[in-house]
Motif scaffolding. Structure first.
Motif: not given
Length: 307
Positions: A102-130
């Motif tokens: 796992p990449e270090v910054d994603f691990v850090r992001h996970a621990y920030r989520q665990d501490r309630g520091l990354e609340p969701w803003d309700g936005v879905w991000h979608l990606f389409a390609f052909a």
């Protein structure tokens, strides 16, 4: 989040199929992971420690010898001496075939989520390609980038995630020469097969029970470290801080790599990831405190990542 790997640079993460048969209670530990995990601060791997730790984790001497031979042939290490009296030196060469971690910054992001520091803003991000069949390799690589970043397929060529990963996806598409085939959009209104509730959508799109089972395995290993319980292998060598650290790192990778790091608002309760990561952090501290002075970089790098 800028991806940085904790042990050595790795290739883009291969997505884990939602129905793959990996046993979360017995995470597969690649021999290459053991070698890279045992790289010390001076860039060397002690042969005696390598064979001892690999043996404690159920690997044969022949497996280790073949792995070392391949790593030297690929130019990743140089080798002095033979067998348990050998010394490997890291060359810093990059290329395919390194163990996924796992990449270090994603691990850090996970621990920030665990501490309630990354609340969701309700936005879905979608990606389409052909991308046409003539560029199949680029199409597959872009799909793998999306799933490696935690996006889930809604239907052919359309992926979704609650996380803002667009900069990484655009960069990947550009590097693959298919930037013009990518469409990025956001929405607060998502209906997938009649499911509209965000938590229900998450349960439908991601293999949450399988990911939870992997975190249960992390918790058990970390708890064994903290309570001086049985080591990860059958022999007394498995009780060493280094063998325990490698086993914990493998289980942590097995859990983190397929984890889309969904915001807590979308996850079932209780969700075992936060507790498992907390136990793992405590276990890293304990292992680092009991490790030899010139122990593997693994202790420092993971301890720093979970801060």
């Amino acid at each position: 989040m800028t991806p940085v790997t904790p042990v050595d640079p790795v290739d883009p993460v291969d997505p884990v199929d939602p129905v793959d048969p990996v046993d979360p209670t017995n995470p597969v530990i690649p021999t290459r992971l053991v070698v890279h995990a045992l790289v010390r601060e001076d860039g060397t791997v002690d042969g005696a420690e390598l064979y001892e730790v690999a043996g404690a984790l159920g690997m044969t001497d022949q497996q280790v010898r073949l792995c070392v031979k391949r790593l030297v042939a690929e130019g990743r290490f140089t080798l002095e001496g033979r067998g348990r009296r050998s010394l490997l030196r890291l060359t810093g060469a990059a290329g395919p075939g390194l163990p996924a971690t796992p990449e270090v910054d994603f691990v850090r992001h996970a621990y920030r989520q665990d501490r309630g520091l990354e609340p969701w803003d309700g936005v879905w991000h979608l990606f389409a390609f052909a991308v046409p069949e003539s560029s199949r390799a680029a199409r597959d690589a872009l799909r793998d980038t999306l799933t490696g970043l935690g996006a889930a397929p809604l239907q052919g060529g359309l992926y979704v995630t609650p996380n803002a990963i667009a900069p990484y996806v655009r960069a990947a598409a550009a590097s693959l020469g298919v930037g013009s085939a990518l469409t990025c959009l956001t929405s607060r209104d998502l209906d997938a097969g009649g499911a509209t509730d965000p938590a229900a959508l998450a349960a439908r799109l991601w293999p949450l029970p399988r990911i939870a089972a992997r975190y249960d395995a992390v918790s058990r290993l970390a708890e064994a470290v903290l309570t001086d319980g049985p080591g990860p292998g059958p022999g007394p060598e498995a009780e060493s801080p280094t063998a325990r650290a490698v086993a914990l790192a493998a289980a942590f990778s097995e859990a983190m790599l397929p984890d889309p790091l969904l915001p807590p608002e979308l996850l079932p309760r209780p969700w075992p990831a936060a507790a498992a990561r907390a136990r793992a952090a405590a276990a890293w501290d304990h292992l680092r405190a009991t490790a030899p002075g010139n122990g593997p970089r693994l202790f420092r790098l993971y301890a720093e990542a979970v801060r």
